[in-house]
Design a protein around this motif. Structure first.
Motif, PDB file in Angstrom:
ATOM      1  N   UNK A  29       0.851  -1.191   0.000  1.00 17.67           N
ATOM      2  CA  UNK A  29       0.000   0.000   0.000  1.00 17.67           C
ATOM      3  C   UNK A  29       0.885   1.239   0.000  1.00 17.67           C
ATOM      4  N   UNK A  30       0.274   2.408  -0.067  1.00 13.74           N
ATOM      5  CA  UNK A  30       1.041   3.660  -0.066  1.00 13.74           C
ATOM      6  C   UNK A  30       1.378   4.072   1.371  1.00 13.74           C
ATOM      7  N   UNK A  31       1.971   5.260   1.511  1.00  9.84           N
ATOM      8  CA  UNK A  31       2.385   5.700   2.851  1.00  9.84           C
ATOM      9  C   UNK A  31       1.182   5.856   3.780  1.00  9.84           C
ATOM     10  N   UNK A  32       0.115   6.439   3.270  1.00 14.19           N
ATOM     11  CA  UNK A  32      -1.066   6.635   4.122  1.00 14.19           C
ATOM     12  C   UNK A  32      -1.613   5.286   4.583  1.00 14.19           C
ATOM     13  N   UNK A  33      -1.629   4.305   3.679  1.00 12.44           N
ATOM     14  CA  UNK A  33      -2.111   2.973   4.031  1.00 12.44           C
ATOM     15  C   UNK A  33      -1.214   2.315   5.060  1.00 12.44           C
ATOM     16  N   UNK A  48       9.587  -3.063  -6.087  1.00  8.56           N
ATOM     17  CA  UNK A  48       8.674  -2.035  -6.580  1.00  8.56           C
ATOM     18  C   UNK A  48       7.471  -1.929  -5.642  1.00  8.56           C
ATOM     19  N   UNK A  49       6.533  -1.107  -6.024  1.00  7.63           N
ATOM     20  CA  UNK A  49       5.242  -0.978  -5.324  1.00  7.63           C
ATOM     21  C   UNK A  49       5.416  -0.567  -3.869  1.00  7.63           C
ATOM     22  N   UNK A  50       6.254   0.396  -3.638  1.00  7.82           N
ATOM     23  CA  UNK A  50       6.353   1.066  -2.341  1.00  7.82           C
ATOM     24  C   UNK A  50       6.835   0.178  -1.193  1.00  7.82           C
ATOM     25  N   UNK A  51       7.447  -0.969  -1.494  1.00 10.60           N
ATOM     26  CA  UNK A  51       7.970  -1.804  -0.412  1.00 10.60           C
ATOM     27  C   UNK A  51       8.971  -1.034   0.441  1.00 10.60           C
ATOM     28  N   UNK A  52       9.867  -0.296  -0.219  1.00 11.65           N
ATOM     29  CA  UNK A  52      10.854   0.498   0.522  1.00 11.65           C
ATOM     30  C   UNK A  52      10.147   1.603   1.303  1.00 11.65           C
ATOM     31  N   UNK A  53       9.103   2.160   0.703  1.00 12.63           N
ATOM     32  CA  UNK A  53       8.360   3.224   1.379  1.00 12.63           C
ATOM     33  C   UNK A  53       7.707   2.737   2.665  1.00 12.63           C
ATOM     34  N   UNK A  54       7.182   1.515   2.631  1.00 18.38           N
ATOM     35  CA  UNK A  54       6.566   0.957   3.846  1.00 18.38           C
ATOM     36  C   UNK A  54       7.636   0.712   4.909  1.00 18.38           C
ATOM     37  N   UNK A  55       8.775   0.208   4.479  1.00 19.70           N
ATOM     38  CA  UNK A  55       9.882  -0.006   5.417  1.00 19.70           C
ATOM     39  C   UNK A  55      10.310   1.320   6.050  1.00 19.70           C
ATOM     40  N   UNK A  56      10.420   2.357   5.221  1.00 20.76           N
ATOM     41  CA  UNK A  56      10.822   3.669   5.742  1.00 20.76           C
ATOM     42  C   UNK A  56       9.760   4.220   6.709  1.00 20.76           C
ATOM     43  N   UNK A  57       8.510   4.065   6.342  1.00 17.84           N
ATOM     44  CA  UNK A  57       7.423   4.554   7.199  1.00 17.84           C
ATOM     45  C   UNK A  57       7.466   3.845   8.555  1.00 17.84           C
ATOM     46  N   UNK A  58       7.654   2.531   8.491  1.00 17.07           N
ATOM     47  CA  UNK A  58       7.790   1.763   9.721  1.00 17.07           C
ATOM     48  C   UNK A  58       8.956   2.299  10.551  1.00 17.07           C
ATOM     49  N   UNK A  59      10.041   2.669   9.862  1.00 18.64           N
ATOM     50  CA  UNK A  59      11.237   3.171  10.541  1.00 18.64           C
ATOM     51  C   UNK A  59      10.952   4.404  11.378  1.00 18.64           C
ATOM     52  N   UNK A  60      10.263   5.379  10.802  1.00 22.18           N
ATOM     53  CA  UNK A  60      10.069   6.588  11.610  1.00 22.18           C
ATOM     54  C   UNK A  60       8.929   6.428  12.618  1.00 22.18           C
ATOM     55  N   UNK A  66     -13.791  -9.505   2.565  1.00 24.42           N
ATOM     56  CA  UNK A  66     -12.971  -9.019   1.447  1.00 24.42           C
ATOM     57  C   UNK A  66     -13.480  -7.648   1.025  1.00 24.42           C
ATOM     58  N   UNK A  67     -12.561  -6.677   0.992  1.00 22.45           N
ATOM     59  CA  UNK A  67     -12.939  -5.322   0.578  1.00 22.45           C
ATOM     60  C   UNK A  67     -12.020  -4.914  -0.559  1.00 22.45           C
ATOM     61  N   UNK A  68     -12.613  -4.587  -1.682  1.00 23.25           N
ATOM     62  CA  UNK A  68     -11.802  -4.171  -2.835  1.00 23.25           C
ATOM     63  C   UNK A  68     -11.345  -2.736  -2.630  1.00 23.25           C
ATOM     64  N   UNK A  69     -10.062  -2.524  -2.830  1.00 26.36           N
ATOM     65  CA  UNK A  69      -9.505  -1.181  -2.618  1.00 26.36           C
ATOM     66  C   UNK A  69      -8.864  -0.682  -3.909  1.00 26.36           C
ATOM     67  N   UNK A  70      -8.705   0.633  -3.988  1.00 28.99           N
ATOM     68  CA  UNK A  70      -8.102   1.256  -5.159  1.00 28.99           C
ATOM     69  C   UNK A  70      -6.594   1.090  -5.152  1.00 28.99           C
ATOM     70  N   UNK A  71      -6.003   1.207  -6.331  1.00 31.81           N
ATOM     71  CA  UNK A  71      -4.542   1.125  -6.437  1.00 31.81           C
ATOM     72  C   UNK A  71      -3.936   2.515  -6.250  1.00 31.81           C
ATOM     73  N   UNK A  72      -2.937   2.617  -5.364  1.00 29.79           N
ATOM     74  CA  UNK A  72      -2.287   3.914  -5.145  1.00 29.79           C
ATOM     75  C   UNK A  72      -1.672   4.442  -6.450  1.00 29.79           C
ATOM     76  N   UNK A  73      -1.837   5.727  -6.663  1.00 27.73           N
ATOM     77  CA  UNK A  73      -1.243   6.326  -7.858  1.00 27.73           C
ATOM     78  C   UNK A  73      -2.032   6.067  -9.119  1.00 27.73           C
ATOM     79  N   UNK A  74      -3.033   5.207  -9.012  1.00 28.88           N
ATOM     80  CA  UNK A  74      -3.871   4.890 -10.171  1.00 28.88           C
ATOM     81  C   UNK A  74      -5.293   5.346  -9.878  1.00 28.88           C
TER      82      UNK A  74
END
Lengths: 361, 545
Positions: free
Chosen positions: A36-40, A227-239, A311-319
């Motif tokens: 998911x994205x940073x907000x997610x 890809x797909x914000x994996x690093x972003x989630x790791x960074x978010x978890x970090x702070x 099951x809840x269908x969610x939108x794709x970040x950036x799309x």
């Protein structure tokens, strides 16, 4: 309809209420996938804390191989843009790099001399342990090494750079000796790799090789993540918690343990008795083997090996919606605008709704 | 909401107040004592010290390099301090949430992250947004970027440089401009291992001094309050007082802020060629009123150094403890994350500790010297309470002096200094002067109309540190956020920005440059207004005009 309980379409609100019921009743709820994205990611980590649960990411193996070596040995690193404008020598290491990042050669402008090169000479490009055709396609000198030989080859290269002997012999030893001379002659070189296609030993040997080269010249690493914000989630978890993914709140404060909080292990051993699976970017499904009851916040049309409770269908970040995501191109976060904006719910909004239904709220 | 803080010892040097009195708050502002109105809440603060909220001008609290340090050092930040159970992530050890809570508990209500490269500002702002309670701001780092260095190479068109700086602030949502060992990152990429004020940047033919002068002028030209914030050359090296003295001269009588001066206060005396030259440096600062400095004090404990001075950080890799570092190159700025353990029994660390205190005590004007540890480089900000106690008590300093190596103590003047800071001087240094330096007109004082950021401390001469660590009461925007040192609840802080006007022609030039050089849109590096996802994420600070 975009929300289901036991396979039956229900209003979003009802699905959220059922999801909250499942999570509330769990001893150790798990938040997994986290695509998911940073907000997610923020919402998911806050939810895990509220539930005294644990969280993990689908690409944890690669992400934590990278972080694991980093926090053992340290590293010299840079960005794709820096390699693009400065590196007179590029050493790709490991298989599948242009599969993992198809735009790699274009992003690094490998075909052109670096802008900041004093003599405008063509870049020297080597690929150790890549595929011959892929290497040819980006104009790299291919140095063939099987995946199982790669740690030895990088260690042998490090020895050659340091002027030490290694056990390697034959043609490979000769190629590595030549490569070593090229690396030492580089003005500003970069080793390009991804933890998705390297093991810890190779990453650690590479980190050491680059440090060694800096005794005399300049050299650095360009390590790119999933890809797909994996690093972003790791960074978010970090702070947010001080720790990367694979962190749990069972004791009331964040603890990080790559074994204890491995999502698959938690499910397969029965420690986790409910899960929230998040895959907003596409139809990704969990790899656990035990049938833990779970809630899926997933891209539309995702089918699972056994049905989720909710099951809840969610939108794709950036799309479907604007998003903040990690961008390999800039090695940092960027704001992306929706390409085809839709009403599909966002992960953070759905988690917000679930949280409202939790006991004590 | 009408609040009366009754009968406290009000220390508000901006208004010449240093005595018993009341402070009234209506909603988010300080007001005059109203006539005939009954307050909704009265706090009896008799016997307590009442000040405006403190402002930290230089503390590395957010962004890519800070997060790299977190990831590098999981062993350094096990959760250790319990926070109120009701607040999210209240128990996380080294998190943005912890940062907001601990700063607020010390009575700090505004904190500036001083080193944000132009290409990673969004990351910094995302982290800042997760620091609750306090307001924040960033200083945007410039001086290493090929575009700017080309402007300088081509003769340094003054208007273009000013426009570039204003555009960089707009792009990054910055409050001020910082430069770090100007030209040093570029020199390091070209394999330089040392880099001095008059060394030439490879390729560009300009010196560090010339970059500094151009940026100093550019910052004046765009009319923002905060002068160029400079981290000068040769940090941390024995004998570097010479560099600091030359930098003071290089300011040419114009406004300049010189960061973490303690790290430049070293002479070459003694058999190890390392001594405190802080007395000499303080004397020079005292006669250079156009320059402000912050101290960057060292305290004895484990920390991690986080700096965009990549040349310095690379040189420190061998002394890292634990022995692992991250050295970052990058297209607009290098950086390094190097863990370090300051020990009282280390001769060198003892000199550093003493030099910081000497600067505090020997610079006579408390509005010229700012209270920092260059968090976390000299020490984490959590050591501030101990540092306040040290500058307020000679007896306490003497106790600490007894614990450092005698040969180190003899190479400083610390033992001979009698000065003890008063509360009024503390308030000038940590409230009035920072607000003025950053152009925050409604902060740093308790004038009616000011923002109701107020800290109330116990007046306990026996344990000053405890009082400063756990404020009795703290109000942010008039909202009680700390009671008896405990956080009562979170609120969202704002990021303070400066938005000087400029000729947008520079944006078109920059866009073309990004397209050509990076093959990427410059927009990717912008911090959009809506990116943070909360209302009022930013607050604009007026320019000088």
């Amino acid at each position: 309809m975009t929300a289901y309980v036991d396979g039956t379409a229900v209003p979003l609100e009802a699905a959220a209420a059922e999801a909250a019921r499942l999570l509330d009743g769990a001893r150790l709820p798990l938040v997994a996938g986290l695509q998911t994205d940073v907000a997610g990611a923020r919402a998911a980590i806050l939810l895990a804390e509220k539930l005294h649960g644990a969280y993990d990411h689908a690409a944890s193996d690669a992400l934590l191989r990278d972080v694991g070596v980093l926090r053992q040995a340290g590293r010299m690193v840079t960005t794709a843009n820096d390699v693009r404008i400065r590196a007179d020598l590029v050493l790709l290491v490991g298989p599948r790099l242009t599969v993992l990042w198809p735009e790699l050669a274009e992003r690094l402008a490998l075909a052109a001399p670096p802008r900041l090169s004093p003599d405008k000479a063509a870049r020297k490009i080597f690929w150790l342990g890549g595929e011959p055709a892929a290497a040819a396609a980006i104009g790299a000198t291919h140095i063939g090494v099987g995946a199982d030989q790669l740690p030895l080859a990088v260690a042998g290269l490090r020895a050659a750079v340091a002027g030490r002997k290694s056990r390697l012999g034959g043609a490979l030893a000769k190629s590595l000796a030549e490569l070593a001379e090229n690396l030492k002659a580089a003005h500003f070189g970069a080793a390009v790799w991804s933890a998705e296609s390297l093991d810890e030993l190779t990453i650690e040997a590479l980190s050491g090789l680059v440090l060694d080269l800096n005794q005399k010249t300049r050299f650095t690493n360009l390590a790119f993540g999933p890809a797909q914000n994996g690093v972003g989630v790791l960074q978010t978890s970090g702070w947010m918690t001080g720790f990367p993914i694979r962190t749990g709140f069972g004791r009331g404060y964040p603890e990080h343990d790559i074994w204890r909080f491995d999502a698959n292990r938690l499910v397969d051993t029965g420690e986790a008795d409910a899960a929230l699976w998040i895959s907003a970017y596409g139809a990704a499904t969990p790899n656990w083997r035990r049938k833990v009851p779970f809630i899926a916040l997933a891209a539309p049309g995702t089918t699972f090996s056994y049905p989720p409770k909710v099951q809840i269908e969610v939108g794709a970040p950036g799309q479907d919606h604007d998003a903040i995501e990690w961008a390999r191109d800039v090695a940092s976060f960027t704001a992306t605008s929706a390409t085809t904006a839709s009403e599909a719910p966002r992960v953070d909004a759905v988690i917000g709704l679930i949280s409202e239904h939790l006991k004590g709220n | 909401m009408l609040i009366r803080l009754a009968g406290g010892h009000v220390v508000d040097p901006a208004n010449g107040r240093d005595g018993v009195g009341d402070i009234w708050i209506r909603d988010s502002r300080i007001i005059e004592a109203p006539h005939g109105e009954t307050p909704d809440e009265v706090f009896d603060v008799s016997g307590k010290i009442v000040m405006a909220g403190a402002i930290d001008i230089h503390s590395h609290i957010a962004g890519g390099n800070v997060n790299t340090a977190r990831l590098l050092l999981p062993e350094n930040h096990r959760a250790h301090v319990a926070r109120p159970a009701e607040t999210p992530l209240s128990t996380a050890g080294w998190s943005t949430f912890e940062t907001g809570c601990r700063y607020a508990a010390m009575g700090f209500t505004t904190v500036i992250e001083p080193a944000v490269p132009t290409h990673t500002a969004l990351h910094s702002h995302l982290e800042l947004a997760d620091i609750p309670i306090v307001d924040k701001g960033i200083l945007t780092v410039v001086g290493e970027d090929d575009f700017l260095l080309n402007l300088l190479r081509e003769g340094g068109n003054r208007t273009a440089i000013a426009d570039y700086l204003a555009s960089a602030l707009a792009q990054t949502k910055g409050l001020g401009i910082k430069s770090i060992n100007p030209g040093g990152s570029v020199a390091f990429a070209d394999n330089a291992r040392t880099y001095d004020l008059d060394d030439t940047v490879p390729f560009y033919g300009v010196t560090s001094r010339q970059i500094t002068e151009a940026l100093q002028q550019g910052v004046m030209d765009i009319g923002i309050a905060h002068p160029l914030h400079l981290h000068t050359n040769n940090l941390g090296i024995g004998g570097n007082v010479d560099t600091a003295l030359r930098t003071l001269q290089a300011a040419n009588g114009k406004p300049l802020h010189l960061a973490h001066l303690q790290f430049y206060a070293y002479g070459k005396e003694g058999k190890r060629g390392f001594s405190s030259a802080a007395a000499q440096l303080a004397a020079a600062v005292n006669t250079t009123p156009n320059v402000t400095i912050d101290v960057g004090s060292v305290m004895f404990r484990q920390t991690v150094t986080i700096s965009c001075d990549v040349i310095r950080q690379f040189a420190s890799v061998g002394t890292a403890k634990p022995r692992k570092s991250v050295i970052f190159d990058g297209e607009v700025n290098g950086a390094g994350v190097v863990p370090y353990l300051y020990k009282a029994e280390s001769f060198y660390n003892a000199i550093q500790w003493a030099a910081g205190l000497e600067l505090f005590l020997l610079i006579t004007n408390p509005a010229q010297v700012f209270f920092t540890t260059d968090h976390p480089n000299g020490a984490p900000y959590t050591t501030y309470p101990d540092l306040f106690a040290l500058i307020m008590s000679r007896d306490l300093r003497n106790k600490w002096l007894a614990d450092i190596p005698k040969e180190a103590a003899e190479l400083t003047t610390l033992a001979s200094i009698a000065r003890e800071y008063t509360f009024s001087e503390i308030a000038t240094m940590t409230r009035v002067a920072p607000a003025k330096l950053l152009g925050l007109k409604d902060r740093g004082h308790l004038t009616p109309g000011a923002l109701a950021d107020v800290a109330v401390y116990d007046d306990d001469p026996a344990d000053r540190a405890r009082a400063f660590r756990h404020a009795h009461l703290v109000f942010k925007d008039g909202d009680l956020v700390v009671r008896d040192g405990q956080i009562t609840h979170y609120r969202t802080g704002r990021a303070l920005t400066a938005r000087p006007a400029y000729d947008s022609n520079i944006d078109r030039r920059l866009s073309r440059y990004y397209d050509e050089v990076y093959g990427l849109s410059r927009d990717l590096f912008k911090v959009p207004e809506h990116a943070i996802g909360v209302d009022h994420a930013f607050e604009e600070v007026a320019c000088q005009g």
